[in-house]
Design an enzyme around this catalytic site. Structure first.
Site, short mmCIF file in Angstrom:
data_model
loop_
_atom_site.label_atom_id
_atom_site.label_comp_id
_atom_site.label_asym_id
_atom_site.label_seq_id
_atom_site.Cartn_x
_atom_site.Cartn_y
_atom_site.Cartn_z
N ASP A 183 -0.13 -6.11 9.80
CA ASP A 183 -0.25 -6.62 8.70
C ASP A 183 0.84 -7.42 8.46
O ASP A 183 1.47 -8.03 9.90
CB ASP A 183 0.18 -5.93 7.94
CG ASP A 183 1.45 -5.81 6.44
OD1 ASP A 183 0.94 -6.88 6.22
OD2 ASP A 183 0.92 -4.73 5.73
N CYS A 208 -9.63 2.18 8.48
CA CYS A 208 -8.20 2.30 8.42
C CYS A 208 -7.71 2.75 6.97
O CYS A 208 -8.39 2.34 5.69
CB CYS A 208 -6.74 2.28 8.84
SG CYS A 208 -5.62 2.52 8.74
N ASP A 264 -1.66 7.46 11.45
CA ASP A 264 0.26 6.27 11.61
C ASP A 264 0.15 7.44 12.70
O ASP A 264 1.90 7.17 13.00
CB ASP A 264 0.38 6.22 10.25
CG ASP A 264 -0.14 5.08 9.61
OD1 ASP A 264 -1.05 4.47 10.39
OD2 ASP A 264 0.42 5.11 8.32
N ASP A 288 -7.74 -1.17 6.66
CA ASP A 288 -6.92 -0.43 5.54
C ASP A 288 -7.40 -0.33 4.10
O ASP A 288 -7.56 -1.18 3.46
CB ASP A 288 -5.37 -1.00 5.98
CG ASP A 288 -4.45 -0.74 6.00
OD1 ASP A 288 -4.99 1.43 6.14
OD2 ASP A 288 -3.44 -0.69 6.69
#
Ligand code: DGJ
Length: 695
Positions: free
Chosen positions: A341, A496, A518, A452
């Site tokens: 990210d 994800c 995570d 994600d």
């Protein structure tokens, strides 16, 4: 013959190597279940139909619904239904009767039609005999030229287990940061409901279940069921008063009301059932073999050792800082460098930028292609994080298309992590998503995407009337993924959803691996990985070594234990390498080198859970390949007098000799099975890896 029809008894038999699945169509047009379990000679099966459960009272279902292959609600049926429908004139209730069948290779399709309304239902069965897996689904067709049918429930299948045993259920439960925790409980009369209502597979449960009656890891019969679907799902296990056990599963019926327009067909997700004879380990190995043969994307492709920037830099991403990490990673032997990210739009925190999938010019002044070239020049592949189904209100995309998110008029648009879910049920959003990602992949030499999804769907409105948003979202997600994979076949994709929130056999058909959790604390991970391995193979289980103290648990586990834990799956590194000492870097390079040597055995071998981290301080997991066996062992803490521990490895060739590549010690397969390996695990957070070569 793997699929046979016995006309005299109107019986269908699906034969696996160690199992039979059988049912018959009856004189009154019903489909009566006969058997699912250990192999029975086909000629013995029809007689089983004569001894079905019998309920003389006027209160229960008649026919006893669960001896049926499909429980189509209508008449006197009160058990969990497979199919519930409402016709345009308000009639609720379906009356189906056998209307024919076709057998092609390993697939059987049995067609039923409604007695009055133009509704057809096909029950699909496909057997994979070598794995003893039967895959089931429904195809529901509205043949009316004018009227819709509303489906209130359309599960993929209802399964019956051999009756009159005390069954135990194993399932996986969890939450963000604590996915796939294995639970085992005796079943009692009533229902066990596992489900997701989030629009994704979810963190709370896996669409998987195992039922046994006294099995252990290496012995005993196990019936196991798993859905191949990435949206809201439901599995209901019902135990009747007399002990009969049935499992119904598929698309969640919560907020369902599926409108089947004139001429339309709904094909439900595949629901696979597996029968294993040698315990939970056998069931897992069969699932893994089945997925490698029939589900996984590029099953023989070794998954690369990766570095991921998230825990090292979070949103603080720049060409210069990422390149510094990449140089260190390359020296460790990392094969794929992934910028997580923070690389795009105004993404300096989780408050802005989602939806604007162009590189931030301040962070990447020379553009993404130049950065990718730098990574390639270091000898690594280049990967990028995306979250295509999401938008921040503070983004150019939202400003241009505020109506593109799921929402209801006059209702709050509920944010989570400052973001909303794009209405992927809309064709224009689907096309935008495909064009955006396709453009991104063409704009730079990108070898890998981490896809994600960081929140659940709420306010599921805003699609064309009659569209079932829950289902259409998943369909369009699959469509976009399928098109991208077709046009960019070399690109690896990791699924994800805030960790392991989207792991299932539907997504694994389209992606190569899953970000398991995570939570990168190595001790917590052992338990998460034990659960994950019940259904999914190690080559899909992405694991990183990160910094300590761990951001979630504050535990400071030694580097060796962290590496050994991550080496049980697809090894990755997520720590800030620029802060690692020379000694740590040297040690890490050694683990990466070892991992690459044992990777074929770990990623493509058979898993053996040798000692459970849920049950003991000492746990072990082994992988066996053609010529190699790898055993990882972990001890959280040792007590005096318990310094040496034997880890037994059943299932190897008893007559073969296995030599320890480090010590040269030789052990027979029989010794490994019956006495075990004595491993030295001393102190807290001790771990070892033993590599044995078969001679
Ligand atoms: C959730 C993922 O699970 C993390 O690994 C990371 O990619 C963050 N999202 C980034 O926002």
């Amino acid at each position: 013959m793997t699929v046979a029809y016995l006309p005299d008894s109107r019986c269908f038999v699906l034969s696996g190597a160690a199992s039979s699945y059988a049912f018959a169509h009856t004189e009154d047009g019903g489909l009566r279940h006969l058997h699912w379990g250990g192999a029975i000679p086909p000629d013995d099966l029809p007689a089983l139909g004569e001894r079905g459960p019998h309920d003389p009272a006027s209160f229960g279902s008649a026919p006893r619904a669960y001896s049926e292959e499909i429980v189509a609600w209508g008449g006197r049926r009160f058990d969990e239904a497979t199919l519930v429908a409402e016709f345009a004139d308000g009639t609720r209730g379906v009356e189906l009767a056998y209307a024919g069948h076709e057998i092609r290779d390993n697939t059987l399709r049995v067609r039923l039609t409604d007695a009055y309304y133009p509704l057809d239902v096909v029950l699909g069965y496909r057997i994979h005999p070598e794995h003893d897996v039967v895959v089931r689904w429904l195809e529901i067709t509205n043949r009316s030229a004018a009227d819709p049918v509303v489906l209130d429930q359309a599960f993929s299948a209802s399964w019956s287990l051999p009756a009159e045993r005390p069954y135990r259920a194993s399932w996986l439960h969890g939450a963000w940061g604590a996915e796939t925790h294995l639970t085992r409980r005796e079943l009692a009369p009533g229902k066990l409901v596992l489900e997701s209502r989030t629009g994704t597979t979810g963190h709370a449960h896996q669409p998987w279940l195992a039922l046994d009656s006294g099995a252990v890891e290496e012995h005993g019969e196990v019936w196991s069921l798993a859905l191949a679907y990435s949206g809201s799902w439901k599995l209901t296990t019902q135990v009747a008063h007399d002990g009969a056990v049935h499992v119904t599963g598929g698309l969640n019926d919560f907020d369902f009301r599926y409108r089947l327009g004139p001429g339309q067909t709904l094909t439900t997700p595949e629901f696979a059932g597996l029968y294993a004879t040698a315990g939970f380990g056998d069931a897992s190995r069969r699932w893994h073999a089945y997925q490698r043969a029939h589900v996984l994307a590029d099953p023989r492709l070794p998954r690369p050792v990766l570095f991921n920037s998230w825990e090292a830099t979070a949103f603080d991403v720049s060409h210069r800082a990422q390149l510094a990490l990449a140089k260190q990673a390359a020296q460790l032997g990392v094969e794929l460098f992934v910028v997580d990210d923070g690389w795009f739009g105004a993404r300096d925190s989780d408050k802005a930028g989602l939806g604007d999938w162009t590189p931030n010019p301040d962070k990447f002044p020379q553009g993404l292609a130049a950065f990718a070239d730098d990574i390639h020049a270091l000898g690594m592949k280049f990967g990028l994080w995306v979250e295509p189904e999401m938008v921040n209100p503070d983004s150019d995309l939202y400003r241009a298309h505020p109506d593109w998110i799921y929402h209801f008029p006059h209702r709050t648009r509920t944010p989570a992590r400052n973001q909303h879910v794009l209405n992927l049920a809309r064709p224009d959003v689907r096309d935008w998503m495909h064009a955006t990602l396709d453009g991104l992949l063409r704009s730079a030499p990108i070898d890998y995407l981490k896809w994600d999804m960081n929140r659940s769907i709420s306010e599921p409105g805003g699609a064309e009337p009659g569209t079932n948003v829950w289902i259409e979202h998943v369909r369009n997600l699959y469509r976009v993924l399928d098109r991208l994979r077709e046009d960019h076949p070399g690109v690896l994709i990791e699924s994800c959803s805030g960790g392991g929130g989207r792991a299932d056999m539907g997504i694994l058909r389209r992606t190569h691996q899953v970000w398991t959790s995570d939570n990168t604390d190595a001790l917590d991970r052992l338990r998460i990985q034990e659960g994950y391995s019940q259904l999914y193979p190690a080559q899909t289980m992405s694991c990183w070594v990160t910094d300590v103290p761990n951001f979630l648990t504050s535990r400071a586990i030694p580097l060796r234990f962290r590496f050994h834990t991550a080496m049980c799956g697809v090894l990755g590194i997520g720590g800030d390498l620029t802060e690692w000492s020379d000694e740590e870097l040297r040690e890490a390079a050694g683990y990466v080198e070892l991992y690459k040597r044992i990777r074929p055995t770990v990623q493509f071998g058979s898993v053996h859970r040798l000692a459970s981290p849920s049950e003991d301080d000492v746990s072990a997991v082994g992988y066996s390949g053609d010529r190699e066996v790898v055993v990882f062992a972990f001890a959280r803490s040792m007590r005096t007098g318990e310094r040496r521990r034997a880890i037994r490895f059943p299932g190897l060739d008893p007559a073969a000799v296995y030599s320890d590549v480090d010590t040269g010690e030789r052990h027979s397969g029989a010794l490994l099975a019956h006495r075990g390996l004595y491993l030295r695990l001393e102190g807290d957070y001790a771990s070892s890896v033993t590599v044995l070569r078969r001679s």
